[in-house]
Scaffold this motif. Structure first.
Motif: not given
Length: 325
Positions: A18-20, A24-25, A74-77, A81-84
């Motif tokens: 949630s924090y990371l 995302q932007e 998509n850059i959010s993908v 992944a890095v967030t997880i």
């Protein structure tokens, strides 16, 4: 390994994600995100690192290319992944902290174990190569997992984790190999130093080392054959040479000269502090090592003294018994 409840681990993971995700932007890996995206796209299009373009080891690009094929480009993908992966590292770091921090009478060991995960979560490494801390934590976690229950299967997993790390950060993978081999070898009685705790017997440790070594050799051969058939070996060797011997001139010395006359003549407190700051971790590591050695030495001496007292006490009682008889 000392554990907490599954709810605690899950809560740490969810809070970390949630924090990371609030980043995302604009991403959580600012400097290297472009290289990761570019390499993933080129890998997805059939190109290969070290053959068609320069970059990091191929693991990150293979993951990125796979995710792009599954979820579209998509850059959010990549950011998700890095967030997880980072959040999983936070959980592993908390588990390692529980293992290292001894329980206290007040029962605040679990509270103290939160300090390092929080610092990692908020550390400036978000502006650097994110896979460096991720696989450093992963390697330490797997080594502790092996030490918790030393079995041939876990030594096999130890070798696999080292090779897996090689695909993301070369120096981390090599470090895990070396440290793992030393850890297993030091459990064999003839090689075990006096201050090292023993394992579960020399034969078992020799078997562990055999499994670890054979797995490592087979995996290294497989990786070498894969690289030999898919990349330009000359480009790979040239890139490694540049990273090892030429990057020093590009990035400069990471440990500035603390004995520079100019530094002390200027006597700028802020400048002196920033220079000393580079050496603080090394000083802490050295002091920690000294404290551990002293603690182990004192504990050994106390144990031997207690055993001698008990032995003398038993001998005195036995001689007293024969005198009465």
């Amino acid at each position: 390994m000392k554990r907490d409840s599954a709810i605690v681990y899950l809560s740490i993971f969810i809070l970390s994600v949630s924090y990371l995700l609030t980043f995302q932007e604009y991403g959580i890996n600012l400097w290297d995100e472009g290289a990761l995206l570019n390499g993933s796209l080129r890998t997805m299009n059939g190109e290969s690192v070290y053959r068609d373009f320069s970059g990091y080891p191929p693991g990150r690009y293979l993951i990125g290319a796979t995710l792009f094929k599954i979820f579209r480009v998509n850059i959010s993908v990549i950011r998700t992944a890095v967030t997880i992966m980072t959040s999983l590292s936070v959980v592993m770091l908390y588990s390692i902290s529980l293992r290292l921090i001894p329980p206290s009478e007040k029962g605040n060991g679990s509270v103290l174990a939160f300090i390092s995960p929080i610092l990692f979560l908020a550390s400036p490494s978000v502006y650097y190569n994110r896979f460096y801390p991720i696989f450093t934590i992963f390697g330490i976690y797997v080594i502790y997992w092996y030490l918790e229950k030393e079995t041939p299967f876990r030594s096999f997993c130890l070798a696999i984790s080292a090779i897996l790390s090689l695909f993301f950060k070369l120096e981390i993978g090599i470090s895990i190999m070396v440290i793992s081999a030393i850890v297993i070898l030091l459990k064999i009685p003839p090689l075990r130093p006096p201050l090292c705790k023993g394992g579960n017997g020399g034969v078992g440790r020799i078997k562990d080392f055999t499994y670890f070594s054979l797995t490592l050799i087979l995996l290294i051969i497989s990786v070498t054959l894969y690289y030999a058939g898919s990349i330009d070996i000359y480009s790979l060797v040239s890139d490694i040479y540049f990273q090892v011997f030429k990057t020093y001139g590009l990035w400069g010395n990471p440990f500035p000269d603390i004995f520079s006359l100019g530094l002390w003549k200027r006597f700028n407190i802020h400048e002196i502090f920033t220079v000393i700051l580079f050496y603080i971790p090394l000083i802490i590591y050295f002091l920690t090592f000294i404290i551990l050695v002293l603690h182990r030495t004192i504990s050994t001496q106390v144990t031997q003294s207690s055993q001698n007292v008990i032995a003398r006490s038993g001998a005195t009682k036995q001689s007293h018994y024969f005198e009465i008889a």
